[in-house]
Design a protein around this motif. Structure first.
Motif, PDB file in Angstrom:
ATOM      1  N   GLU A  17       4.636   4.707   9.158  1.00  9.50           N
ATOM      2  CA  GLU A  17       4.475   4.766  10.615  1.00  9.50           C
ATOM      3  C   GLU A  17       4.782   6.172  11.134  1.00  9.50           C
ATOM      4  N   GLU A  18       5.850   6.763  10.637  1.00  8.08           N
ATOM      5  CA  GLU A  18       6.227   8.112  11.074  1.00  8.08           C
ATOM      6  C   GLU A  18       5.159   9.143  10.707  1.00  8.08           C
ATOM      7  N   LEU A  19       4.518   8.965   9.547  1.00  3.40           N
ATOM      8  CA  LEU A  19       3.495   9.896   9.077  1.00  3.40           C
ATOM      9  C   LEU A  19       2.093   9.540   9.572  1.00  3.40           C
ATOM     10  N   ASP A  20       1.961   8.374  10.157  1.00  5.36           N
ATOM     11  CA  ASP A  20       0.667   7.881  10.648  1.00  5.36           C
ATOM     12  C   ASP A  20      -0.360   7.786   9.517  1.00  5.36           C
ATOM     13  N   VAL A  21       0.086   7.210   8.405  1.00  6.21           N
ATOM     14  CA  VAL A  21      -0.805   6.923   7.274  1.00  6.21           C
ATOM     15  C   VAL A  21      -0.506   5.504   6.791  1.00  6.21           C
ATOM     16  N   PRO A  22      -1.471   4.846   6.165  1.00  5.38           N
ATOM     17  CA  PRO A  22      -1.205   3.507   5.613  1.00  5.38           C
ATOM     18  C   PRO A  22      -0.229   3.573   4.437  1.00  5.38           C
ATOM     19  N   GLN A  23       0.460   2.475   4.199  1.00  9.95           N
ATOM     20  CA  GLN A  23       1.439   2.426   3.107  1.00  9.95           C
ATOM     21  C   GLN A  23       0.803   2.706   1.752  1.00  9.95           C
ATOM     22  N   HIS A  24      -0.422   2.216   1.539  1.00 11.23           N
ATOM     23  CA  HIS A  24      -1.054   2.427   0.232  1.00 11.23           C
ATOM     24  C   HIS A  24      -1.306   3.913  -0.035  1.00 11.23           C
TER      25      HIS A  24
END
Length: 179
Positions: A17-24
């Motif tokens: 969330e902090e990086l604005d990328v999906p977990q995968h």
């Protein structure tokens, strides 16, 4: 959500969330960048240290803002180290410019669409595509046309590298592809 201390560890969902990328994407980056090593607890749950998140921010910046490939970021990590990439992520330093064949490519999202080739071999500019929307099909179903390749050898090489990286990512992320 309760705001965590800057020194607190982050779960993968918090880091994503902090990086604005999906977990995968974070899990994939772990397979490509040996410097990314979150702590793992029982059941494989990941916890990212603040330094891990800073490194991830640098990797994200180099990939998404500066237009580096995975291989390009790996080279920077090898030559300049994780502290350099983390400093890029914190915004403390400007990243070095891309070298070689990638230097001539525009940053992500800044390239123009390739021309379309119509009847008689004449090219026409591709119609604009709404951001995030699908491109219109080039030809009606069943119609076949020869498309003239007007890519420079440098750009063709860059596309080959990108396709190879995408195929590798798909192989890793898609269990049906096998290993």
């Amino acid at each position: 959500m309760v705001e965590k201390s800057p020194d607190a560890f982050r779960t993968i969902s918090e880091a994503a969330e902090e990086l604005d990328v999906p977990q995968h994407v974070l899990r994939f980056w772990e397979t490509r960048f040996s410097q990314i090593k979150p702590m793992k607890r029982a059941g494989g749950r990941r916890y990212y240290r603040p330094s891990d998140v800073e490194l991830l921010k640098g990797v994200r910046s180099l990939l998404y803002k500066e237009g580096y490939t995975i291989r390009g970021v790996q080279k920077i990590l090898k030559e300049d180290g994780a502290s350099y990439v983390a400093a890029v992520g914190r915004g403390e330093i400007e990243p070095r410019k891309r070298e070689g064949e990638m230097a001539s490519a525009p940053p992500p999202g800044m390239s123009k669409p390739a021309p379309r080739v119509g009847k008689g071999g004449k090219s026409s500019e591709a119609p604009p595509v709404a951001e995030g929307g699908p491109a219109q099909p080039l030809l009606p179903l069943g119609e076949v046309r020869v498309v003239v390749n007007r890519l420079s050898e440098n750009h063709a090489d860059m596309l080959r590298v990108a396709l190879r990286d995408l195929g590798e990512a798909r192989r890793i992320l898609d269990p049906s592809q096998g290993r």
